[in-house]
Design an enzyme around this catalytic site. Sequence first.
Site, PDB file in Angstrom:
ATOM      1  N   ASP A 181       0.896  -1.150   0.000  1.00  0.00           N
ATOM      2  CA  ASP A 181       0.000   0.000   0.000  1.00  0.00           C
ATOM      3  C   ASP A 181       0.930   1.194   0.000  1.00  0.00           C
ATOM      4  O   ASP A 181       1.584   1.487   1.008  1.00  0.00           O
ATOM      5  CB  ASP A 181      -0.875  -0.002   1.269  1.00  0.00           C
ATOM      6  N   HIS A 182       1.034   1.881  -1.135  1.00  0.00           N
ATOM      7  CA  HIS A 182       2.128   2.853  -1.238  1.00  0.00           C
ATOM      8  C   HIS A 182       1.986   4.016  -0.258  1.00  0.00           C
ATOM      9  O   HIS A 182       2.949   4.703   0.030  1.00  0.00           O
ATOM     10  CB  HIS A 182       2.330   3.315  -2.687  1.00  0.00           C
ATOM     11  N   LYS A 239       4.873   6.401   2.545  1.00  0.00           N
ATOM     12  CA  LYS A 239       5.063   7.856   2.633  1.00  0.00           C
ATOM     13  C   LYS A 239       5.580   8.203   4.025  1.00  0.00           C
ATOM     14  O   LYS A 239       5.032   7.761   5.036  1.00  0.00           O
ATOM     15  CB  LYS A 239       3.740   8.588   2.358  1.00  0.00           C
ATOM     16  N   GLU A 244      -7.447  14.933  -4.987  1.00  0.00           N
ATOM     17  CA  GLU A 244      -6.566  14.956  -6.161  1.00  0.00           C
ATOM     18  C   GLU A 244      -7.129  15.957  -7.144  1.00  0.00           C
ATOM     19  O   GLU A 244      -8.354  16.052  -7.300  1.00  0.00           O
ATOM     20  CB  GLU A 244      -6.531  13.588  -6.828  1.00  0.00           C
ATOM     21  N   ASP A 294     -10.877   2.308  -4.796  1.00  0.00           N
ATOM     22  CA  ASP A 294      -9.582   2.724  -5.315  1.00  0.00           C
ATOM     23  C   ASP A 294      -8.712   3.364  -4.232  1.00  0.00           C
ATOM     24  O   ASP A 294      -7.496   3.159  -4.212  1.00  0.00           O
ATOM     25  CB  ASP A 294      -9.802   3.717  -6.471  1.00  0.00           C
ATOM     26  N   HIS A 319      -5.716   2.940   1.119  1.00  0.00           N
ATOM     27  CA  HIS A 319      -4.870   4.022   1.635  1.00  0.00           C
ATOM     28  C   HIS A 319      -5.501   4.734   2.840  1.00  0.00           C
ATOM     29  O   HIS A 319      -4.850   4.977   3.847  1.00  0.00           O
ATOM     30  CB  HIS A 319      -4.604   5.051   0.540  1.00  0.00           C
ATOM     31  N   LYS A 346     -11.527  12.905  -6.708  1.00  0.00           N
ATOM     32  CA  LYS A 346     -10.746  13.391  -7.855  1.00  0.00           C
ATOM     33  C   LYS A 346     -11.352  14.706  -8.337  1.00  0.00           C
ATOM     34  O   LYS A 346     -12.505  15.009  -8.052  1.00  0.00           O
ATOM     35  CB  LYS A 346     -10.794  12.359  -8.976  1.00  0.00           C
TER      36      LYS A 346
HETATM   37  C1  BG6 Z   1      -3.594   5.009  -6.404  1.00  0.00           C
HETATM   38  C2  BG6 Z   1      -4.951   5.156  -7.018  1.00  0.00           C
HETATM   39  O1  BG6 Z   1      -3.552   3.930  -5.514  1.00  0.00           O
HETATM   40  O2  BG6 Z   1      -3.262   6.197  -5.698  1.00  0.00           O
HETATM   41  C3  BG6 Z   1      -5.010   6.354  -7.933  1.00  0.00           C
HETATM   42  O3  BG6 Z   1      -5.259   3.989  -7.757  1.00  0.00           O
HETATM   43  C4  BG6 Z   1      -4.542   7.599  -7.212  1.00  0.00           C
HETATM   44  O4  BG6 Z   1      -6.325   6.550  -8.449  1.00  0.00           O
HETATM   45  C5  BG6 Z   1      -3.214   7.343  -6.521  1.00  0.00           C
HETATM   46  O5  BG6 Z   1      -4.420   8.638  -8.174  1.00  0.00           O
HETATM   47  C6  BG6 Z   1      -2.850   8.528  -5.641  1.00  0.00           C
HETATM   48  O6  BG6 Z   1      -1.574   8.360  -5.095  1.00  0.00           O
HETATM   49  P1  BG6 Z   1      -0.740   9.595  -4.586  1.00  0.00           P
HETATM   50  O7  BG6 Z   1       0.475   9.002  -3.974  1.00  0.00           O
HETATM   51  O8  BG6 Z   1      -0.451  10.450  -5.777  1.00  0.00           O
HETATM   52  O9  BG6 Z   1      -1.605  10.321  -3.605  1.00  0.00           O
END
Ligand code: BG6
Length: 510
Positions: free
Chosen positions: A184-185, A189, A223, A242, A247, A348
């Site tokens: 989970d990126h 962070k 976003e 998503d 996240h 978004k």
């Molecule tokens: C991804 C989503 O996991 O995270 C995207 O699938 C989203 O839709 C993105 O744009 C946002 O990541 P970050 O790090 O730019 O906030």
Amino acid sequence: MNTIDNQMLVIFGASGDLTARKLIPALFALFKGGNLPENFLVLGASRSDLSDQEFRDKVVQNSPYFKKYGKKETKRILDSFMDKLFYQDLGDSYDVEYGKLASRINSLAAQYNTQGNCIFYLSTPPNMYEVIARNLSEQNLANQKDGWKRLIVEKPFGYSLSTAKALNTGLQKYFEESQIYRIDHYLGKETVQNLLVTRFANSIFEPLWNRNYIEHVEITNAESVGVEKRGGYYDKSGALRDMFQNHLMQIVSLIVMEPPIDDKAEAIRDEKVKALKSIRIMKDEAVLYQNTIRGQYLSSDLMGEKVLGYREEPGVANDSTTETYAAVKFYVDNWRWKDVPFYVRTAKRMPTKVTEVVIHFKSPHHHIFSQSGVIDKDNKLIIRIQPDEGILMKFGVKVPGQGFKVERANLEFYYDDLAETTLMTAYERLLLDAMQGDPTLYARADEVEAAWAFVDPILDYWKNGKDVITYGYSAGVWGPQNANDLFNGKYSWRNPGALLGEDPGFCVIS
Ligand code: BG6
């Protein structure tokens, strides 16, 4: 510092966008920073017919994500980095016999002495995850007798609670849970991890971190972009799947959790699971109606440019009701958080890109300065996760002059001010952790399932419930007109400024 073994990284889906955009640049940064082990190589595997050299050209030499490098010195480093990249064509499908792949892995491992240690990174369509795990296992490639084996799985992890459970069971047939790293990126962070440090390495916040002092908690993930080229995927997913299920629920768990007994992976993950399980699951239609809002962006003119509405985006059905805005109010049923509402939203096409957590403290029990207008200006702790990572505290100060007029002042900290620190990107950090065998910042099976257990009934209600409305909002504003209804008139969203210290509330319209 953790040690790092010699190893090989096999990327499934290596000709896809994520590999070129995130994985290879992150690996290069790790290489440049001297963080990779001495014996290391990457083997890309996917369904495109590429040679080693063509793969290197695609993901480095001709990659738009490497444009910023080019000076002589860097060229030398780039060349030696490229020497570590290899490619294996799998043919038409991921579901084939992996005999050829296995012999390539074994011969590269012997040639470069990676000692049988191997990470398999799955960056493929999710319905291939179990298939790949099975095929690897059939070639004895999940077996840890001769070097360790790890499996990194990208999101989306399941489409619902039942599919996530099925995927967990499917992967665990071939790999032990301790070998599986669900990425989970957001956990990569720096500021998300700093939530733990802010809470548990200070004695000034934690005593206040409960229902006695906190009025409510707000989390915004906004976003400015739309769905870009991912309309086909996104239309079947929506904002709740998503962003929210993964996240945002991860961020929630770090705010809600109790102190872990130490900083070991399992201690932290145990507390996160407990936190996620304490969130009150909403099942009743009337409750879901009152506590959730879904919206979808409409076309608008932004900065002199016409922006498409969601339904006009490529890959999106022209009668789609998929949400690009999701806001949920919920409660946490435990001793610490009883009766404290949480307001969490993601969307978004908002006015700016920002992720922040706002802790709103209760107003003082007795107002001495009641004429000063301070009552409606609460103390806030704002933790800015991106883009300008930092922390801001809003507190009352006396306005100079006669009497006791109180105003809010800002106390700010920015990560940028830590001059000697270069922040690793989320993928650098997470890849390095997996290479070192540290799963702290990866989601465990039960965490993922607990998050789905909360989100599932909302998805179900949005799909099948009566009275469900998808509200429109113009691209570039802070969501639908009724966005503040969740607060029942008492408060409203803090619509953050483009910069942490700026006053909130702007939107971009011309
Ligand atoms: C991804 C989503 O996991 O995270 C995207 O699938 C989203 O839709 C993105 O744009 C946002 O990541 P970050 O790090 O730019 O906030």
